[in-house]
Scaffold this motif. Structure first.
Motif, short mmCIF file in Angstrom:
data_model
loop_
_atom_site.label_atom_id
_atom_site.label_comp_id
_atom_site.label_asym_id
_atom_site.label_seq_id
_atom_site.Cartn_x
_atom_site.Cartn_y
_atom_site.Cartn_z
N UNK A 22 0.80 -1.22 -0.16
CA UNK A 22 0.08 0.09 -0.12
C UNK A 22 0.70 1.25 -0.07
N UNK A 23 0.32 2.26 -0.34
CA UNK A 23 0.94 3.86 -0.48
C UNK A 23 -0.05 4.71 0.12
N UNK A 24 0.44 5.55 0.73
CA UNK A 24 -0.53 6.52 1.51
C UNK A 24 0.36 8.00 1.74
N UNK A 25 -0.16 9.01 1.68
CA UNK A 25 0.71 10.02 1.59
C UNK A 25 -0.18 11.40 1.67
N UNK A 26 -0.06 12.00 2.95
CA UNK A 26 -0.67 13.52 2.60
C UNK A 26 0.12 14.49 1.90
N UNK A 27 -0.33 15.67 1.10
CA UNK A 27 0.24 16.35 0.53
C UNK A 27 -0.08 17.81 0.60
N UNK A 28 0.92 18.60 0.76
CA UNK A 28 0.56 19.98 1.04
C UNK A 28 0.12 20.88 -0.10
N UNK A 29 -1.06 21.27 -0.26
CA UNK A 29 -1.55 21.69 -1.47
C UNK A 29 -0.98 23.13 -1.69
N UNK A 30 -0.33 23.85 -0.70
CA UNK A 30 0.19 25.07 -0.84
C UNK A 30 -0.96 26.12 -1.02
N UNK A 31 -2.05 26.00 -0.53
CA UNK A 31 -3.09 26.61 -0.34
C UNK A 31 -4.09 26.33 0.58
N UNK A 32 -4.95 27.18 1.16
CA UNK A 32 -6.02 26.65 2.29
C UNK A 32 -6.77 25.68 1.66
N UNK A 33 -7.30 24.62 2.62
CA UNK A 33 -8.33 23.82 2.14
C UNK A 33 -9.49 24.25 2.37
N UNK A 34 -10.42 24.48 1.50
CA UNK A 34 -11.80 24.68 1.55
C UNK A 34 -12.38 24.04 2.79
N UNK A 35 -13.34 24.89 3.56
CA UNK A 35 -14.09 24.42 4.73
C UNK A 35 -14.88 23.21 4.25
N UNK A 36 -15.45 23.32 3.28
CA UNK A 36 -16.35 22.12 3.01
C UNK A 36 -15.66 20.75 2.74
N UNK A 37 -14.28 20.83 1.96
CA UNK A 37 -13.38 19.70 1.88
C UNK A 37 -13.18 19.15 3.31
N UNK A 38 -12.61 20.08 3.95
CA UNK A 38 -12.18 19.55 5.41
C UNK A 38 -13.55 18.97 6.30
N UNK A 39 -14.69 19.29 6.03
CA UNK A 39 -15.85 19.03 6.57
C UNK A 39 -16.08 17.41 5.89
N UNK A 40 -15.60 17.05 4.60
CA UNK A 40 -16.08 16.02 4.03
C UNK A 40 -14.97 14.87 4.42
N UNK A 41 -13.49 15.56 4.40
CA UNK A 41 -12.63 14.39 4.38
C UNK A 41 -11.83 14.24 5.69
N UNK A 42 -11.98 15.46 6.71
CA UNK A 42 -11.21 15.59 8.08
C UNK A 42 -9.99 16.01 7.71
N UNK A 43 -9.46 16.15 6.73
CA UNK A 43 -8.15 16.74 6.24
C UNK A 43 -8.11 18.25 6.60
N UNK A 44 -7.43 18.75 7.46
CA UNK A 44 -7.16 20.10 7.60
C UNK A 44 -5.83 20.51 7.03
N UNK A 45 -5.85 22.05 7.27
CA UNK A 45 -4.44 22.71 6.67
C UNK A 45 -3.41 22.46 7.94
N UNK A 46 -3.75 22.37 9.20
CA UNK A 46 -2.31 21.88 10.04
C UNK A 46 -2.00 20.34 9.68
N UNK A 47 -2.77 19.31 9.19
CA UNK A 47 -2.41 18.19 8.97
C UNK A 47 -1.57 17.94 7.96
N UNK A 48 -1.83 19.11 6.84
CA UNK A 48 -0.83 18.98 5.61
C UNK A 48 0.49 19.86 5.66
#
Length: 235
Positions: free
Chosen positions: A67-93
């Motif tokens: 398996x392969x799993x990796x969080x990625x820094x998008x170099x931009x703020x993650x929209x609130x609705x995406x964080x609500x869906x995935x649980x991935x926050x700006x702090x996590x990446x």
């Protein structure tokens, strides 16, 4: 099955390649060796949005072997609705590499799965979405398209169960008795996609004669280096 004129995993097709690359498959044409993939992103459009997570599992003979799993820094703020869906926050990446650091690692991991003589295709749910992001970023980072053959569990479900109204991953995992909820995280969704794919592969082997099904190939709309393998059921 042979996939003509195409290599895999970000490698450019050779102009003189006409023999094609074989895919290891069972008697129904389903691949037995493949990589199940899922991405999380900040939105819908590769040219305006970014990948925040890659998750994938390598399958050999129908069984997960890596398996392969990796969080990625998008170099931009993650929209609130995406964080609500995935649980991935700006702090996590925040402390993770951006895509230009992660994608070469992922391509290298994919290349390891292609050590055998057969091509191992990509399996995903609504996989065109994920492949558009990979292709866009591969072109900008590596200078070539992301080339692969792919199988879409959404398309396969629609072909097998046309009377069903909904074919989301969340619908399939409940219908097939795999899980109650989709987590919307890349690795868990890739694993659930693999489980749905194997469920449908076994369903076809038990309920369909090989003469009643076939696979057709269709190039992706935005890249001829990506070939969709689409199930056709004769009724």
């Amino acid at each position: 099955m042979t996939v003509p004129g195409i290599t895999v995993f970000g490698q450019q097709s050779h102009p003189d390649w006409t023999a094609g690359t074989p895919i290891a498959e069972d008697v129904t044409g389903f691949p037995t060796d493949y990589v199940a993939l899922d991405l999380e992103t900040t939105g819908f459009y590769p040219n305006r949005c970014a990948i925040t997570e890659i998750g994938a599992v390598r399958v050999r003979g129908g069984r997960v072997v890596d398996q392969f799993q990796q969080l990625i820094n998008p170099l931009c703020p993650i929209p609130r609705q995406i964080t609500a869906l995935t649980g991935i926050t700006d702090a996590m990446v925040a402390d993770h590499d951006p895509i230009d650091g992660v994608l070469p690692q992922f391509i290298s991991w994919l290349a390891d799965s292609n050590a055998a003589a057969e091509t191992e295709p990509i399996v995903g749910h609504n996989v065109s979405f994920d492949l558009r992001f990979l292709d866009y970023n591969t072109r900008h980072i590596a200078g070539c398209g992301f080339a692969c053959a792919d199988y879409d569990t959404m398309q396969i479900s629609r072909a097998l169960f046309p009377k069903q109204s909904h074919h989301r991953l969340a619908d399939l995992i409940v219908r097939f008795g795999i899980a109650d909820n989709e987590e919307h995280r890349a690795l868990s969704d890739a694993i659930q996609t693999q489980q749905c794919f194997e469920w449908m592969r076994h369903y076809v082997s038990e309920h369909h004669e090989s003469s009643t099904i076939r696979w057709k190939q269709a190039p992706a709309k935005n890249s001829t280096e990506i070939l969709h393998q689409q199930l056709v059921v004769q009724r």
